[in-house]
Write a protein that holds these residues in place. Structure first.
Motif, PDB file in Angstrom:
ATOM      1  N   HIS A  11       0.829  -1.201   0.000  1.00 26.15           N
ATOM      2  CA  HIS A  11       0.000   0.000   0.000  1.00 26.15           C
ATOM      3  C   HIS A  11       0.875   1.268   0.000  1.00 26.15           C
ATOM      4  CE1 HIS A  11      -3.473   2.472   1.147  1.00 26.15           C
ATOM      5  NE2 HIS A  11      -2.667   3.074   2.011  1.00 26.15           N
ATOM      6  N   VAL A  12       0.455   2.271  -0.786  1.00 25.72           N
ATOM      7  CA  VAL A  12       1.115   3.580  -0.792  1.00 25.72           C
ATOM      8  C   VAL A  12       0.075   4.623  -0.395  1.00 25.72           C
ATOM      9  CG1 VAL A  12       2.302   5.344  -2.160  1.00 25.72           C
ATOM     10  CG2 VAL A  12       2.709   2.918  -2.629  1.00 25.72           C
ATOM     11  N   ASP A  64       3.628   9.100   1.133  1.00 25.34           N
ATOM     12  CA  ASP A  64       4.585   8.512   2.065  1.00 25.34           C
ATOM     13  C   ASP A  64       5.463   7.538   1.297  1.00 25.34           C
ATOM     14  OD1 ASP A  64       3.386   9.880   4.164  1.00 25.34           O
ATOM     15  OD2 ASP A  64       2.306   8.131   4.935  1.00 25.34           O
ATOM     16  N   MET A  65       6.763   7.772   1.350  1.00 18.20           N
ATOM     17  CA  MET A  65       7.688   6.854   0.696  1.00 18.20           C
ATOM     18  C   MET A  65       7.646   5.505   1.413  1.00 18.20           C
ATOM     19  SD  MET A  65      11.038   9.143  -0.090  1.00 18.20           S
ATOM     20  CE  MET A  65      10.847  10.910  -0.230  1.00 18.20           C
ATOM     21  N   TRP A  66       8.119   4.469   0.694  1.00 12.98           N
ATOM     22  CA  TRP A  66       8.188   3.143   1.304  1.00 12.98           C
ATOM     23  C   TRP A  66       8.860   3.240   2.669  1.00 12.98           C
ATOM     24  CZ3 TRP A  66       4.893   0.555  -1.091  1.00 12.98           C
ATOM     25  CH2 TRP A  66       4.875   0.371  -2.463  1.00 12.98           C
ATOM     26  N   GLY A  67       8.291   2.520   3.637  1.00 13.16           N
ATOM     27  CA  GLY A  67       8.881   2.473   4.971  1.00 13.16           C
ATOM     28  C   GLY A  67       8.598   3.687   5.826  1.00 13.16           C
ATOM     29  N   ASP A  70       2.119   5.755   6.568  1.00 13.02           N
ATOM     30  CA  ASP A  70       1.129   4.707   6.333  1.00 13.02           C
ATOM     31  C   ASP A  70       1.372   3.911   5.062  1.00 13.02           C
ATOM     32  OD1 ASP A  70      -0.331   5.199   8.673  1.00 13.02           O
ATOM     33  OD2 ASP A  70      -1.392   6.854   7.733  1.00 13.02           O
ATOM     34  N   SER A  71       2.517   4.104   4.428  1.00 10.58           N
ATOM     35  CA  SER A  71       2.865   3.270   3.274  1.00 10.58           C
ATOM     36  C   SER A  71       3.496   1.976   3.778  1.00 10.58           C
ATOM     37  CB  SER A  71       3.824   3.999   2.333  1.00 10.58           C
ATOM     38  OG  SER A  71       3.141   4.986   1.596  1.00 10.58           O
ATOM     39  N   ALA A  72       3.472   0.975   2.925  1.00  9.52           N
ATOM     40  CA  ALA A  72       4.010  -0.344   3.285  1.00  9.52           C
ATOM     41  C   ALA A  72       5.504  -0.271   3.588  1.00  9.52           C
ATOM     42  CB  ALA A  72       3.756  -1.325   2.136  1.00  9.52           C
ATOM     43  N   VAL A  73       5.958  -1.306   4.273  1.00 12.85           N
ATOM     44  CA  VAL A  73       7.375  -1.483   4.572  1.00 12.85           C
ATOM     45  C   VAL A  73       7.807  -2.765   3.852  1.00 12.85           C
ATOM     46  CG1 VAL A  73       9.101  -1.748   6.392  1.00 12.85           C
ATOM     47  CG2 VAL A  73       7.020  -0.416   6.838  1.00 12.85           C
ATOM     48  N   PRO A  74       8.154  -2.636   2.566  1.00 13.36           N
ATOM     49  CA  PRO A  74       8.554  -3.841   1.831  1.00 13.36           C
ATOM     50  C   PRO A  74       9.754  -4.530   2.481  1.00 13.36           C
ATOM     51  CG  PRO A  74       8.156  -2.031   0.324  1.00 13.36           C
ATOM     52  CD  PRO A  74       8.153  -1.458   1.711  1.00 13.36           C
ATOM     53  N   GLN A  75       9.712  -5.843   2.488  1.00 12.87           N
ATOM     54  CA  GLN A  75      10.765  -6.647   3.101  1.00 12.87           C
ATOM     55  C   GLN A  75      11.756  -7.105   2.031  1.00 12.87           C
ATOM     56  OE1 GLN A  75      10.694  -7.076   6.593  1.00 12.87           O
ATOM     57  NE2 GLN A  75       9.087  -5.539   6.287  1.00 12.87           N
ATOM     58  N   GLN A  87       9.404   3.957  -6.887  1.00 19.23           N
ATOM     59  CA  GLN A  87       8.092   4.115  -6.269  1.00 19.23           C
ATOM     60  C   GLN A  87       7.386   5.343  -6.834  1.00 19.23           C
ATOM     61  OE1 GLN A  87       8.015   5.307  -2.148  1.00 19.23           O
ATOM     62  NE2 GLN A  87       5.891   4.658  -1.889  1.00 19.23           N
ATOM     63  N   LEU A  88       8.115   6.461  -6.958  1.00 23.37           N
ATOM     64  CA  LEU A  88       7.535   7.684  -7.515  1.00 23.37           C
ATOM     65  C   LEU A  88       7.071   7.453  -8.950  1.00 23.37           C
ATOM     66  CD1 LEU A  88       6.794  10.646  -7.720  1.00 23.37           C
ATOM     67  CD2 LEU A  88       9.228  11.166  -8.035  1.00 23.37           C
ATOM     68  N   GLU A  89       7.892   6.831  -9.750  1.00 27.27           N
ATOM     69  CA  GLU A  89       7.523   6.557 -11.144  1.00 27.27           C
ATOM     70  C   GLU A  89       6.251   5.707 -11.205  1.00 27.27           C
ATOM     71  OE1 GLU A  89       9.518   4.844 -15.263  1.00 27.27           O
ATOM     72  OE2 GLU A  89      10.541   4.503 -13.364  1.00 27.27           O
TER      73      GLU A  89
END
Length: 138
Positions: A11-12, A64-67, A70-75, A87-89
């Motif tokens: 989620h972003v 919100d950038m990753w991490g 409320d954006s996801a925290v990709p592992q 992510q921006l693109e």
């Protein structure tokens, strides 16, 4: 409007706002401004400015950038400027924002803005860097 969009990484959280209506019709936008926050921050840092930019005729995207926030925290990924630039693109594509954008970065957001402009110059109208971060490990 704000909300979230789902991406393969999760989620972003974003806020996309437009100039106010003019005589009941959509006002023409002067362009798109993308606001990029710093490390340990969220897009909320830009809240005091979004309304003024809209009133001045700009469409504004903040997220919100990753991490962060409320954006996801990709592992199992490295949080590099390249990763955040991708992510921006993706977000611009998901929101059908195809016009070149004006990037405003603060701290870590400066890295993302500069890299985006360098790698996708046809998608960039201008870059404004506020207090660029030092020492980010790419």
């Amino acid at each position: 409007g704000g909300g979230g969009v789902y991406h393969s990484m999760g989620h972003v959280r974003y806020c996309l706002s437009h100039p106010p209506l003019l005589d009941g019709c959509d006002a023409p936008s002067r362009g798109i401004v993308v606001l990029l926050h710093g490390v340990s921050m969220t897009c909320d840092i830009w809240s005091p400015y979004i309304g003024s930019l809209n009133k001045a005729g700009w469409t504004v995207l903040a997220y919100d950038m990753w991490g962060h926030g409320d954006s996801a925290v990709p592992q199992d990924v490295r949080y590099t400027p390249i990763f955040l630039c991708q992510q921006l693109e993706s977000l611009l594509h998901a929101q059908s924002l195809s016009s070149p954008v004006h990037l405003v970065g603060f701290s870590l957001g400066c890295y993302v803005a500069a890299l985006f402009a360098a790698t996708l110059p046809h998608c960039t109208s201008s870059v404004t860097l506020i207090a660029p971060a030092a020492g980010f490990n790419a």
